[in-house]
Design a protein around this motif. Structure first.
Motif, mmCIF file in Angstrom:
data_model
loop_
_atom_site.group_PDB
_atom_site.id
_atom_site.type_symbol
_atom_site.label_atom_id
_atom_site.label_comp_id
_atom_site.label_asym_id
_atom_site.label_seq_id
_atom_site.Cartn_x
_atom_site.Cartn_y
_atom_site.Cartn_z
ATOM 1 N N CYS A 199 34.529 43.453 32.724
ATOM 2 C CA CYS A 199 34.932 44.817 32.338
ATOM 3 C C CYS A 199 33.923 45.477 31.420
ATOM 4 N N ILE A 248 32.079 46.564 35.522
ATOM 5 C CA ILE A 248 32.413 47.945 35.169
ATOM 6 C C ILE A 248 31.624 48.350 33.928
ATOM 7 N N ARG A 302 30.946 51.840 31.406
ATOM 8 C CA ARG A 302 31.365 53.226 31.171
ATOM 9 C C ARG A 302 30.251 54.111 30.637
ATOM 10 N N ILE A 333 30.754 49.340 39.116
ATOM 11 C CA ILE A 333 31.617 50.526 39.103
ATOM 12 C C ILE A 333 31.407 51.285 37.802
ATOM 13 N N ALA A 346 37.055 50.620 31.958
ATOM 14 C CA ALA A 346 37.748 49.480 32.561
ATOM 15 C C ALA A 346 39.267 49.609 32.439
ATOM 16 N N TYR A 369 40.382 51.427 35.396
ATOM 17 C CA TYR A 369 40.226 50.589 36.592
ATOM 18 C C TYR A 369 41.352 49.552 36.649
#
Ligand code: SAM
Length: 246
Positions: A100, A121, A123, A146, A150, A153
């Motif tokens: 994450c 993930i 950000r 991604i 998180a 998500y």
């Protein structure tokens, strides 16, 4: 979209090769750099970040095919590494792991190199863009990256995964030691966040993760207090992995 506190920009003289990204992420285009900021560049078809500060500039490039990434994969200690044991990859291969807190993907590469199937993930938009570009060029373990928070998500995640890995944020050192280069960038990006806010966010992430995975591994500095009593922990010289088992 979170992109931290540093202004993230492209210089107008460089914007030709970056037009798709500028449009997609609404990155401001400016004529001159006259404040501390993070500049996105395309040098020989490879993306790079340049941190402009009053006294210096620092470049950030990622090449997953060279340097420390391949070194750690080859000589990092394989299944004996504390991280690998904490996640359980010494006993079972092919675990599905969500990292994450992708960061520079150092830990993810070690996990993937030891058999994990990884979703990562991140950000912080500038870092995500850099990672995505580097993975396009070299992604031997098929890591899925991604962009986003998180928390969002995980809230949408329907299945329960084998492991969620959390290495949330650079934590201030009491002895004022300079953080290493990569952590320096993250420290600046999140300069507006207090220690309490970071810890609160970590606790939220931990609690949500516990609902979405059979095992959660939280990386902490040795000196950091335990956030929530773990099932057990594993330690190396500087780091403690608090392991939560459902
Ligand atoms: C300490 S770094 C992780 C370093 C990483 N383990 C590595 O090996 O390179 C923490 C990273 O997690 C990201 N992050 C923190 N909280 C997040 C969240 N809730 N969602 C997505 N990314 C997050 C930060 O932007 C930062 O890049």
């Amino acid at each position: 979209m979170e992109q931290g506190q540093l202004p993230f920009v492209v210089l107008s003289r460089n914007c030709d090769k970056l037009s798709d990204l500028i449009q997609k992420y609404q990155i401001p285009v400016i004529k001159n750099i006259d404040e501390d900021c993070l500049e996105l560049l395309n040098i020989n078809d490879r993306l790079s970040l340049r941190l402009h500060q009053t006294s210096k500039t620092t470049d950030y490039n990622i090449d997953f095919n060279s340097g420390k990434y391949s070194h750690r994969a080859k000589y990092g200690g394989g299944k004996n590494q504390t991280l690998i044991k904490a996640c359980g990859l010494n006993k079972e291969k092919n675990l599905k792991i969500i990292d994450c807190t992708a960061g520079f993907l150092n830990d993810s590469f070690v996990l993937a190199n030891n058999g994990a199937n990884l979703i990562c993930i991140e950000r912080f938009l500038p870092l995500y863009i850099l990672l995505k570009n580097a993975l396009k060029k070299h992604n031997p373990y098929n890591i899925q990256l991604i962009h986003g928070n998180a928390i969002e998500y995980l809230n949408k995640l329907k299945e329960c995964v084998d492991v969620i890995y959390l290495d949330p944020m650079w934590q201030r050192s009491k002895n004022n030691a300079e953080p290493q280069k990569n952590m320096q960038l993250l420290k600046l990006a999140y300069a507006d966040k207090s220690e309490q806010q970071n810890e609160k966010n970590t606790l939220n992430l931990l609690n949500l993760s516990l609902k979405k995975a059979y095992k959660v591994v939280l990386k902490r500095r040795l000196k950091n207090p335990v956030l929530q009593t773990p099932h057990h922990n594993l330690q190396n010289k500087r780091t403690r992995f608090d392991v939560y088992v459902n």
